[in-house]
Design a protein around this motif. Sequence first.
Motif, PDB file in Angstrom:
ATOM      1  N   MET A   4       0.891  -1.025   0.047  1.00  0.00           N
ATOM      2  CA  MET A   4      -0.064   0.134   0.099  1.00  0.00           C
ATOM      3  C   MET A   4       0.773   1.158  -0.150  1.00  0.00           C
ATOM      4  N   LYS A   5       2.005   1.202   0.851  1.00  0.00           N
ATOM      5  CA  LYS A   5       2.973   2.262   0.646  1.00  0.00           C
ATOM      6  C   LYS A   5       3.465   2.718  -0.452  1.00  0.00           C
ATOM      7  N   ALA A   6       3.563   1.714  -1.795  1.00  0.00           N
ATOM      8  CA  ALA A   6       4.113   1.910  -2.870  1.00  0.00           C
ATOM      9  C   ALA A   6       3.046   2.821  -3.555  1.00  0.00           C
ATOM     10  N   ALA A   7       1.825   2.761  -3.389  1.00  0.00           N
ATOM     11  CA  ALA A   7       0.534   3.425  -4.116  1.00  0.00           C
ATOM     12  C   ALA A   7       0.841   4.749  -3.362  1.00  0.00           C
ATOM     13  N   VAL A   8       0.984   4.923  -2.139  1.00  0.00           N
ATOM     14  CA  VAL A   8       1.212   6.246  -1.625  1.00  0.00           C
ATOM     15  C   VAL A   8       2.142   7.225  -2.357  1.00  0.00           C
ATOM     16  N   VAL A   9       3.428   6.162  -2.314  1.00  0.00           N
ATOM     17  CA  VAL A   9       4.608   7.155  -2.968  1.00  0.00           C
ATOM     18  C   VAL A   9       4.194   7.437  -4.409  1.00  0.00           C
ATOM     19  N   ALA A  10       3.425   6.714  -4.983  1.00  0.00           N
ATOM     20  CA  ALA A  10       3.253   6.834  -6.652  1.00  0.00           C
ATOM     21  C   ALA A  10       2.035   7.794  -6.619  1.00  0.00           C
ATOM     22  N   ASP A  11       1.714   8.342  -5.488  1.00  0.00           N
ATOM     23  CA  ASP A  11       0.339   9.244  -5.340  1.00  0.00           C
ATOM     24  C   ASP A  11      -1.136   8.768  -6.139  1.00  0.00           C
ATOM     25  N   VAL A  12      -1.088   7.450  -5.994  1.00  0.00           N
ATOM     26  CA  VAL A  12      -2.217   6.836  -6.531  1.00  0.00           C
ATOM     27  C   VAL A  12      -2.956   6.069  -5.608  1.00  0.00           C
ATOM     28  N   ALA A  13      -3.048   6.206  -4.203  1.00  0.00           N
ATOM     29  CA  ALA A  13      -3.413   5.394  -3.105  1.00  0.00           C
ATOM     30  C   ALA A  13      -4.882   5.507  -3.284  1.00  0.00           C
ATOM     31  N   SER A  14      -5.817   6.672  -3.637  1.00  0.00           N
ATOM     32  CA  SER A  14      -6.866   6.555  -3.974  1.00  0.00           C
ATOM     33  C   SER A  14      -7.388   7.374  -4.986  1.00  0.00           C
ATOM     34  N   GLY A  15      -8.497   7.576  -5.368  1.00  0.00           N
ATOM     35  CA  GLY A  15      -8.954   8.269  -6.566  1.00  0.00           C
ATOM     36  C   GLY A  15     -10.031   7.601  -7.152  1.00  0.00           C
ATOM     37  N   SER A  16     -10.294   7.822  -8.759  1.00  0.00           N
ATOM     38  CA  SER A  16     -11.142   7.309  -9.448  1.00  0.00           C
ATOM     39  C   SER A  16     -10.782   7.148 -10.690  1.00  0.00           C
ATOM     40  N   ALA A  17     -10.893   5.867 -11.253  1.00  0.00           N
ATOM     41  CA  ALA A  17     -10.763   5.502 -12.704  1.00  0.00           C
ATOM     42  C   ALA A  17     -12.114   5.428 -13.448  1.00  0.00           C
ATOM     43  N   PHE A  18     -12.406   6.072 -14.666  1.00  0.00           N
ATOM     44  CA  PHE A  18     -13.607   5.695 -15.339  1.00  0.00           C
ATOM     45  C   PHE A  18     -14.893   6.011 -14.732  1.00  0.00           C
ATOM     46  N   GLY A  19     -14.937   6.993 -13.419  1.00  0.00           N
ATOM     47  CA  GLY A  19     -15.844   7.197 -12.517  1.00  0.00           C
ATOM     48  C   GLY A  19     -16.030   6.067 -11.475  1.00  0.00           C
ATOM     49  N   VAL A  20     -15.126   5.382 -11.172  1.00  0.00           N
ATOM     50  CA  VAL A  20     -15.336   4.047 -10.260  1.00  0.00           C
ATOM     51  C   VAL A  20     -14.120   4.577  -9.180  1.00  0.00           C
ATOM     52  N   PRO A  21     -14.593   4.784  -8.073  1.00  0.00           N
ATOM     53  CA  PRO A  21     -13.636   5.128  -6.940  1.00  0.00           C
ATOM     54  C   PRO A  21     -12.819   3.801  -6.515  1.00  0.00           C
ATOM     55  N   TYR A  22     -11.465   4.025  -6.137  1.00  0.00           N
ATOM     56  CA  TYR A  22     -10.737   3.115  -5.737  1.00  0.00           C
ATOM     57  C   TYR A  22      -9.600   3.685  -4.555  1.00  0.00           C
ATOM     58  N   SER A  23      -9.152   2.643  -3.727  1.00  0.00           N
ATOM     59  CA  SER A  23      -8.345   2.902  -2.554  1.00  0.00           C
ATOM     60  C   SER A  23      -7.506   1.676  -2.457  1.00  0.00           C
ATOM     61  N   PHE A  24      -6.185   1.820  -2.221  1.00  0.00           N
ATOM     62  CA  PHE A  24      -5.232   0.781  -2.010  1.00  0.00           C
ATOM     63  C   PHE A  24      -5.049   0.625  -0.511  1.00  0.00           C
ATOM     64  N   TRP A  25      -5.968   1.465   0.379  1.00  0.00           N
ATOM     65  CA  TRP A  25      -5.728   1.202   1.715  1.00  0.00           C
ATOM     66  C   TRP A  25      -5.934   0.015   2.262  1.00  0.00           C
ATOM     67  N   GLY A  26      -6.996  -0.790   1.567  1.00  0.00           N
ATOM     68  CA  GLY A  26      -7.471  -1.983   1.922  1.00  0.00           C
ATOM     69  C   GLY A  26      -6.308  -3.110   1.949  1.00  0.00           C
TER      70      GLY A  26
END
Length: 158
Positions: A42-64
């Motif tokens: 999950m920390k790699a997603a934080v460093v890449a600044d993609v830990a949460s957001g939305s793609a094609f209108g679908v929200p996502y999060s790597f915190w899980g």
Amino acid sequence: MPDLLTHVLLAYAAAGLLAWRTRFPERYVPVVCVGATMPDAMKAAVVADVASGSAFGVPYSFWGLHTLGGVAVLGGIGALTIRSADRRAALGALVAGGIGHLVLDLFVIRVDGLGPPYLFPLTGWLPPAGNLYASSDLWPVAVALAVAVPVWIAREVW
């Protein structure tokens, strides 16, 4: 990074002792160590600044990924990379390493005194934090080295 090194060293010590004193296969010791790093993906997603957001209108999060459910999913994905005869054992080793990581993270100092919902998706319960060390402290690495080095020496000598 001392936190990640601590997880790997203590996973090595636990799996190394298990392989040394039981019938646990020696080849799975490094697999347990890899499993101990899985929740920190999950920390790699934080460093890449993609830990949460939305793609094609679908929200996502790597915190899980830093939960029991995330460990199970990443362990399953990792087990698929192993030959089919060893997949169950590899899944068990990966998940054991990941669970060890989550248990150690229960002792990290938290501002509110509560740990994250590590048991997600089973429950959203927030366990009490152990408030023993910060993830940036160096003394847990020294303790982990003091445990892992004798295990490594004992496994090499005997």
